[in-house]
Design a protein around this motif. Structure first.
Motif, PDB file in Angstrom:
ATOM      1  N   ARG A  92       0.856  -1.174   0.000  1.00 55.77           N
ATOM      2  CA  ARG A  92       0.000   0.000   0.000  1.00 55.77           C
ATOM      3  C   ARG A  92       0.899   1.233   0.000  1.00 55.77           C
ATOM      4  O   ARG A  92       1.819   1.349   0.814  1.00 55.77           O
ATOM      5  CB  ARG A  92      -0.870  -0.008   1.256  1.00 55.77           C
ATOM      6  CG  ARG A  92      -1.793   1.176   1.339  1.00 55.77           C
ATOM      7  CD  ARG A  92      -2.719   0.983   2.528  1.00 55.77           C
ATOM      8  NE  ARG A  92      -3.437   2.203   2.806  1.00 55.77           N
ATOM      9  CZ  ARG A  92      -3.569   2.705   4.032  1.00 55.77           C
ATOM     10  NH1 ARG A  92      -3.045   2.099   5.057  1.00 55.77           N
ATOM     11  NH2 ARG A  92      -4.261   3.807   4.205  1.00 55.77           N
ATOM     12  N   LYS A  93       0.609   2.143  -0.901  1.00 55.24           N
ATOM     13  CA  LYS A  93       1.422   3.352  -0.968  1.00 55.24           C
ATOM     14  C   LYS A  93       1.106   4.237   0.234  1.00 55.24           C
ATOM     15  O   LYS A  93      -0.053   4.517   0.509  1.00 55.24           O
ATOM     16  CB  LYS A  93       1.132   4.099  -2.264  1.00 55.24           C
ATOM     17  CG  LYS A  93       2.140   5.167  -2.544  1.00 55.24           C
ATOM     18  CD  LYS A  93       1.804   5.907  -3.813  1.00 55.24           C
ATOM     19  CE  LYS A  93       2.478   7.264  -3.778  1.00 55.24           C
ATOM     20  NZ  LYS A  93       1.933   8.169  -4.767  1.00 55.24           N
ATOM     21  N   VAL A  94       2.139   4.657   0.959  1.00 52.17           N
ATOM     22  CA  VAL A  94       1.885   5.389   2.196  1.00 52.17           C
ATOM     23  C   VAL A  94       2.395   6.833   2.163  1.00 52.17           C
ATOM     24  O   VAL A  94       2.393   7.520   3.180  1.00 52.17           O
ATOM     25  CB  VAL A  94       2.498   4.660   3.416  1.00 52.17           C
ATOM     26  CG1 VAL A  94       1.811   3.342   3.654  1.00 52.17           C
ATOM     27  CG2 VAL A  94       3.996   4.482   3.250  1.00 52.17           C
ATOM     28  N   ASN A  95       2.799   7.309   0.979  1.00 55.45           N
ATOM     29  CA  ASN A  95       3.348   8.671   0.895  1.00 55.45           C
ATOM     30  C   ASN A  95       2.477   9.712   1.600  1.00 55.45           C
ATOM     31  O   ASN A  95       2.981  10.605   2.264  1.00 55.45           O
ATOM     32  CB  ASN A  95       3.497   9.092  -0.569  1.00 55.45           C
ATOM     33  CG  ASN A  95       4.720   8.484  -1.195  1.00 55.45           C
ATOM     34  OD1 ASN A  95       4.971   7.295  -1.013  1.00 55.45           O
ATOM     35  ND2 ASN A  95       5.483   9.279  -1.922  1.00 55.45           N
ATOM     36  N   ASP A  96       1.158   9.606   1.428  1.00 55.58           N
ATOM     37  CA  ASP A  96       0.268  10.635   1.963  1.00 55.58           C
ATOM     38  C   ASP A  96      -0.350  10.244   3.298  1.00 55.58           C
ATOM     39  O   ASP A  96      -1.234  10.930   3.794  1.00 55.58           O
ATOM     40  CB  ASP A  96      -0.848  10.939   0.953  1.00 55.58           C
ATOM     41  CG  ASP A  96      -0.269  11.545  -0.311  1.00 55.58           C
ATOM     42  OD1 ASP A  96       0.756  12.246  -0.206  1.00 55.58           O
ATOM     43  OD2 ASP A  96      -0.824  11.308  -1.402  1.00 55.58           O
ATOM     44  N   ILE A  97       0.105   9.125   3.871  1.00 57.09           N
ATOM     45  CA  ILE A  97      -0.446   8.697   5.158  1.00 57.09           C
ATOM     46  C   ILE A  97       0.401   9.316   6.269  1.00 57.09           C
ATOM     47  O   ILE A  97       1.630   9.183   6.252  1.00 57.09           O
ATOM     48  CB  ILE A  97      -0.396   7.154   5.279  1.00 57.09           C
ATOM     49  CG1 ILE A  97      -0.955   6.546   4.013  1.00 57.09           C
ATOM     50  CG2 ILE A  97      -1.060   6.681   6.566  1.00 57.09           C
ATOM     51  CD1 ILE A  97      -2.291   5.950   4.099  1.00 57.09           C
ATOM     52  N   PRO A  98      -0.234  10.017   7.221  1.00 59.18           N
ATOM     53  CA  PRO A  98       0.557  10.624   8.306  1.00 59.18           C
ATOM     54  C   PRO A  98       1.180   9.547   9.199  1.00 59.18           C
ATOM     55  O   PRO A  98       0.696   8.410   9.218  1.00 59.18           O
ATOM     56  CB  PRO A  98      -0.470  11.449   9.072  1.00 59.18           C
ATOM     57  CG  PRO A  98      -1.795  10.833   8.749  1.00 59.18           C
ATOM     58  CD  PRO A  98      -1.675  10.299   7.360  1.00 59.18           C
ATOM     59  N   PRO A  99       2.231   9.903   9.932  1.00 54.81           N
ATOM     60  CA  PRO A  99       2.946   8.901  10.731  1.00 54.81           C
ATOM     61  C   PRO A  99       2.039   8.133  11.687  1.00 54.81           C
ATOM     62  O   PRO A  99       2.244   6.942  11.910  1.00 54.81           O
ATOM     63  CB  PRO A  99       3.980   9.719  11.508  1.00 54.81           C
ATOM     64  CG  PRO A  99       3.674  11.148  11.261  1.00 54.81           C
ATOM     65  CD  PRO A  99       2.882  11.211  10.014  1.00 54.81           C
ATOM     66  N   TYR A 100       1.017   8.828  12.233  1.00 54.44           N
ATOM     67  CA  TYR A 100       0.204   8.165  13.251  1.00 54.44           C
ATOM     68  C   TYR A 100      -0.775   7.158  12.672  1.00 54.44           C
ATOM     69  O   TYR A 100      -1.487   6.503  13.395  1.00 54.44           O
ATOM     70  CB  TYR A 100      -0.503   9.191  14.136  1.00 54.44           C
ATOM     71  CG  TYR A 100      -1.237  10.287  13.404  1.00 54.44           C
ATOM     72  CD1 TYR A 100      -0.596  11.485  13.116  1.00 54.44           C
ATOM     73  CD2 TYR A 100      -2.554  10.127  13.014  1.00 54.44           C
ATOM     74  CE1 TYR A 100      -1.252  12.489  12.450  1.00 54.44           C
ATOM     75  CE2 TYR A 100      -3.220  11.137  12.338  1.00 54.44           C
ATOM     76  CZ  TYR A 100      -2.566  12.323  12.061  1.00 54.44           C
ATOM     77  OH  TYR A 100      -3.212  13.319  11.398  1.00 54.44           O
ATOM     78  N   GLN A 101      -0.831   7.044  11.343  1.00 53.28           N
ATOM     79  CA  GLN A 101      -1.704   6.028  10.757  1.00 53.28           C
ATOM     80  C   GLN A 101      -0.916   4.946  10.027  1.00 53.28           C
ATOM     81  O   GLN A 101      -1.494   4.103   9.358  1.00 53.28           O
ATOM     82  CB  GLN A 101      -2.696   6.692   9.789  1.00 53.28           C
ATOM     83  CG  GLN A 101      -3.805   7.427  10.526  1.00 53.28           C
ATOM     84  CD  GLN A 101      -4.609   8.326   9.614  1.00 53.28           C
ATOM     85  OE1 GLN A 101      -4.415   8.336   8.402  1.00 53.28           O
ATOM     86  NE2 GLN A 101      -5.509   9.092  10.194  1.00 53.28           N
ATOM     87  N   ALA A 143       5.141   9.642  20.098  1.00 54.75           N
ATOM     88  CA  ALA A 143       3.687   9.612  20.305  1.00 54.75           C
ATOM     89  C   ALA A 143       2.970   9.447  18.975  1.00 54.75           C
ATOM     90  O   ALA A 143       2.024   8.661  18.838  1.00 54.75           O
ATOM     91  CB  ALA A 143       3.241  10.883  21.013  1.00 54.75           C
ATOM     92  N   MET A 144       3.425  10.186  17.966  1.00 55.49           N
ATOM     93  CA  MET A 144       2.782  10.094  16.650  1.00 55.49           C
ATOM     94  C   MET A 144       2.978   8.711  16.046  1.00 55.49           C
ATOM     95  O   MET A 144       2.085   8.163  15.432  1.00 55.49           O
ATOM     96  CB  MET A 144       3.369  11.147  15.717  1.00 55.49           C
ATOM     97  CG  MET A 144       2.624  12.454  15.797  1.00 55.49           C
ATOM     98  SD  MET A 144       3.028  13.449  14.380  1.00 55.49           S
ATOM     99  CE  MET A 144       3.849  14.773  15.181  1.00 55.49           C
ATOM    100  N   ASN A 145       4.179   8.182  16.265  1.00 55.55           N
ATOM    101  CA  ASN A 145       4.468   6.852  15.753  1.00 55.55           C
ATOM    102  C   ASN A 145       3.538   5.811  16.358  1.00 55.55           C
ATOM    103  O   ASN A 145       3.202   4.810  15.735  1.00 55.55           O
ATOM    104  CB  ASN A 145       5.932   6.507  16.062  1.00 55.55           C
ATOM    105  CG  ASN A 145       6.325   5.152  15.553  1.00 55.55           C
ATOM    106  OD1 ASN A 145       6.450   4.219  16.320  1.00 55.55           O
ATOM    107  ND2 ASN A 145       6.487   5.038  14.254  1.00 55.55           N
TER     108      ASN A 145
END
Lengths: 352, 566
Positions: free
Chosen positions: A64-73, B464-466
């Protein structure tokens, strides 16, 4: 879970930190990014975690391409060099932090934390504050916090660099065992080559933002792809040579004014090529004067207990040779003339 | 092709969200810059306008007039003279304490007591020390008349000012010098000792030279604080020893010469500006001295019995004087009539409760409104300075710092001039006082914000974000708890400063909104020193109570062991 990078480049202001890097990390693999400081290995790791956005290129986690996924997701578990434990939360709350965000029930959280602290030998410490822990314990808490959320991939940024030498050795073994038993895909950043050698399934050697070589520790050490890798991993003698003859099963090279016959054919070379010969110090044998390929004088000798290093010299040549078990083989003194023999099957060629 | 569309769509959403966030963020920044321009830069600029463009045309008439008047020149010379002597003495005493506390092998308990008592005068309300000086050394003083029978000694003027300002300001010098001494790597001095240097030699050749920036900084700070002092000279300088801050006040409140008052304020402003920029240079030059910038622990070393004896005795003498000054005010507040009828009485406190209660409540309300606003602005600017690279950061930091640093007299006159006409007619309202409190003490919030944000390793927020926390959750669960103790203690300091403010606020009070410190000034000007003593004691108790409360609450919140994050 696999991780892939496709032509990833990261430019900071006027520095190219990561230069067109492509990598594939296989499911369950322990991949180490190795290189000197500033080589782009940490930036690459942070790009996977989502803390840096690549200037160009694509990142895939589990296809899954994750370029636009923020770190927390992204569901990556990261262990930071400084551990980055939350100083205002207890060990238990540090570990439970990610679980709470995922909405687990209190009993599930307790259960999951209990399992991970038992696995890592932290069971007695859960009510403590991070500041009351030793470096090694903090390190384990950081690891437990990252593992408990069952991430798709574990990212480790020089996690052992703040530990003392003995603990570091011990943690290498433990970490590797743990990773194998969980078979969790891991990317491990380090500048310590022995760490990389002892832990990784495969090593990615980086320099100046570029991938220099990808391979197993065996390949990286025995068959370095270029001069940088040969120099960076272990110690090495590099000698100019020329290929004189080549057949299907043997090669003749001219090196240091002499011809040597070798029982294999290096790939990608042809007759007449100027090459560099990689000679590891332990791939040169010591023999009585006149009994080997050439005679040299011992210029300096460093006794290390398990082995002894000789720095040998001639008018225009200096070579480093290590000999194991000096207690048994005896030790030569400085100024002494000794013979040496190159182990033909350990020779490796790179382009000059 | 579908993946291409997906990518485009994703990008559009992302940019929109980003623009939305940027919009509110930019709005906040521009509002902030606007209000700094309006409430910091504009009032200061108005002093120049008032003096050099009184009728809209450029003229040097007013400034020339001031410079020709012997009286103002003397005021300038007196202010500088007092400031020079006070700063020199403060630095010497401050160094004495700084060295004794950080370097001499005294007991832990002694170190704690020295540190506590030596910083006590920082907390003192205005007038406290001057009142004690009058009670002890005045014409009717306990020591002068009571013990020694002297009646021709005058505490008013140069001597008295130097005494009380030195007692009030040496703690500032002490804290500055202590910080520098603590930031010197102990191994440097150890190295000198191991090379055969005696303690005295190490001090002269290593410790002292390495702490010179601290000394210079302490001198400049105490010099400018002495120049700016209003409360003490109001009581002690008198008309025979004019100083600028008091002259400006009399020009405006007694003689209604607002333009001349502004010109005198300018005489105060110019040296203060010069010192401000010199000081900024010193701080930013960051020479080899503050190698780590982080105060290391104390580094006591064995000293000879004689050296130790001299240092400790000197410290005790100074602290004894401080203690006597504090005790005297307390005694004065409980005495019927000083030097005439030393009967213990509560009547002055009863009077203050009757006559001054309302002013006290007004002050608490106004300071209570201003403090959190000031703190939030300060933290926001700190955040901008540490985590963004806006081009306006420097401006915001410098201008608010300047407003904090400049004499209150200058800031107060600026406000009075700038906000007594349309469209910004704020004179006489509570707003002008609140705004003054807010914009005067922003640097307190900035400083505590910066120091704590620098200590929070960015990877803690990343961790935390991680683990799945978004930006809001990270801020709420990690950043906020980590910064709140420092934020809170910054608030208490701002509140304390607001409660004890006088020099600026004296120009901004009105019958509808009065301030407790100005009430004390009124009591003093009609010679009721026992009432004033009681009022000062009350103010001191309130301040101390808040500080202790804050310490208690901060401890409850949990002291954040920041070492772990570095």
């Amino acid at each position: 879970m696999s991780v892939s990078l496709r032509n990833v480049t990261k430019v900071f202001k006027d520095v190219i930190a990561v230069d067109n890097v492509s990598l594939d990390v296989k499911d369950g693999e322990f991949l180490t990014l190795l290189g000197p400081s500033g080589c782009g290995k940490t930036t690459t790791l942070r790009i996977v975690a989502g803390f840096e956005t690549p200037t160009s290129g694509e990142i895939f986690i589990e296809d899954r391409k994750v370029n636009d996924i923020p770190p927390y997701q992204r569901n990556t578990g990261m262990v930071f060099q400084s551990y980055a434990l939350f100083p205002h939360l207890s060990v238990f709350e540090n570990i439970a932090f990610g679980l709470r965000l995922k909405g687990f029930s209190e009993s599930e959280i307790k259960d999951k934390v209990r399992r991970v602290v038992e696995m890592l030998g932290l069971a007695e410490l859960t009510s403590r504050n991070p500041s009351q822990l030793s470096g090694g314990q903090q390190q384990r808490v950081a690891l437990a916090r990252a593992l408990v959320v069952e991430p798709k991939v574990l990212l480790l940024d020089e996690p052992l660099s703040n530990l003392d030498a003995k603990l570091r050795m011990q943690m290498r073994v433990e970490l590797r065992k743990l990773q194998q038993s969980l078979s969790i895909t891991s990317i491990y950043v380090t500048h310590d080559q022995s760490e990389a050698m002892s832990m990784a399934d495969r090593i990615v050697v980086m320099n100046e933002g570029k991938v220099q070589q990808v391979g197993t520790p065996w390949e990286i050490y025995g068959k370095p792809a270029n001069r940088f890798v040969a120099d960076f991993i272990g110690r090495v003698n590099i000698v100019d040579a020329k290929i004189v003859e080549m057949s299907d099963e043997s090669t003749i090279i001219e090196m240091l004014g002499k011809e040597y016959t070798i029982d294999f054919t290096p790939k990608g070379f042809s007759i007449g090529d100027e090459v560099l010969v990689i000679l590891r110090p332990e791939s040169i044998e010591i023999c009585p004067p006149g009994g080997g390929d050439m005679d040299l004088t011992v210029d300096r000798r460093v006794y290390l207990g398990a082995s002894v290093e000789y720095y040998l010299k001639d008018e225009d040549l200096s070579l480093m040779v290590t000999e194991a078990n000096p207690q048994h083989k005896g030790i030569h003194s400085e100024g002494e003339k000794i013979g040496i023999r190159f182990l033909r099957d350990c020779m490796h060629f790179i382009r000059s | 092709m579908p993946s291409m569309l997906y990518k485009l769509g994703g990008n559009v959403v992302n940019t929109e969200a980003k623009e939305k966030r940027d919009f509110f963020f930019n709005l906040a920044v521009w509002l902030l810059i606007g209000s700094i321009l309006l409430f910091v830069v504009y009032p200061l600029a108005y002093i120049f306008i008032e003096v050099f463009f009184p009728e809209g045309m450029p003229t040097l008439r007013l400034f020339g007039e001031i410079l020709q008047r012997h009286y103002f020149i003397r005021g300038f010379i007196n202010s500088v003279k007092v400031a020079t002597v006070v700063a020199s003495l403060s630095v010497v005493i401050g160094y004495l304490f700084g060295y004794t506390v950080t370097r001499v092998d005294i007991t832990r308990r002694k170190r704690k007591i020295f540190d506590l008592l030596a910083t006590l005068p920082i907390l003192s309300p205005p007038f406290l020390l001057a009142l004690s000086a009058v009670l002890l050394l005045g014409y009717n003083g306990l020591i002068t008349k009571g013990l020694l029978g002297i009646t021709d000694f005058s505490i008013y003027g140069f001597k008295g000012l130097v005494i009380v300002e030195t007692i009030g300001l040496f703690p500032i010098a002490y804290l500055t010098i202590k910080g520098t001494l603590q930031s010197i790597d102990p191994s440097i001095e150890d190295a000198a000792s191991s090379l055969g240097a005696t303690r005295w030699y190490v001090f002269r050749k290593v410790t002292l030279p390495l702490s010179m920036t601290g000394v210079a900084n302490a001198f400049l700070l105490t010099f400018s604080l002495s120049m700016a002092d209003f409360g003490n000279p109001m009581l002690l300088a008198g008309s025979r020893f004019p100083v600028l801050s008091v002259q400006a006040y009399f020009q405006i409140t007694a003689q209604f010469h607002i333009d001349k008052g502004a010109a005198v304020a300018l005489l105060l402003l110019l040296p203060a500006l010069a010192i401000f920029f010199i000081q900024q240079k010193i701080i930013h030059s960051r020479s080899y001295i503050t190698v780590t910038g982080k105060p290391s622990s104390l580094h006591p070393q064995p000293h000879s019995k004689l050296a130790k004896g001299i240092l400790v005795t000197l410290c005790i003498v100074v602290l004894g004087i401080v203690a006597v000054f504090y005790a005297t005010v307390l005694w004065g507040g409980f005495t019927d009539i000083w030097m005439i009828n030393h009967v213990f009485t509560f009547k002055h406190f009863a009077y203050i409760w009757e006559a001054g209660r309302e002013y006290l409540f007004d002050t608490l309300i106004l300071a209570g409104i201003a403090t959190p606003i000031s703190g939030i602005i300060g933290i926001f600017i700190a955040f901008l300075i540490i985590r963004t690279k806006l081009r306006t950061n420097k401006f915001m930091e410098m201008s608010t710092m300047l407003n904090f640093f400049l004499p209150g007299t200058v800031v107060g006159i600026g406000y009075m001039l700038a906000f007594n006409r349309y469209p910004l007619l704020l004179s006489g309202t509570a707003y002008i006082i609140i705004l003054n409190f807010i914009f005067r003490y922003i640097p307190v919030g900035i400083r505590s914000g910066i120091s704590i944000l620098l200590q929070i390793d960015p990877s803690i927020e990343e961790a935390a974000m991680n683990l799945g926390a978004n930006r809001m959750q990270t801020f709420r669960k990690i950043t906020m708890p980590l910064i709140s103790p420092a934020f809170f203690s910054g608030l208490v300091y701002t509140f304390e400063r607001s409660l004890t403010a006088i020099s600026a606020i004296v120009f901004l009070v009105s019958p509808s909104w009065y301030i407790f410190t100005v009430f004390i000034l009124d009591e003093l000007s009609i010679g009721r020193i026992e009432n004033a003593s009681a009022a000062v004691v009350i103010l001191f108790i309130i301040i101390t109570a808040f500080i202790w409360l804050a310490k208690f609450v901060t401890r409850k919140m949990g002291e954040i062991p920041t070492e772990i994050s570095t």
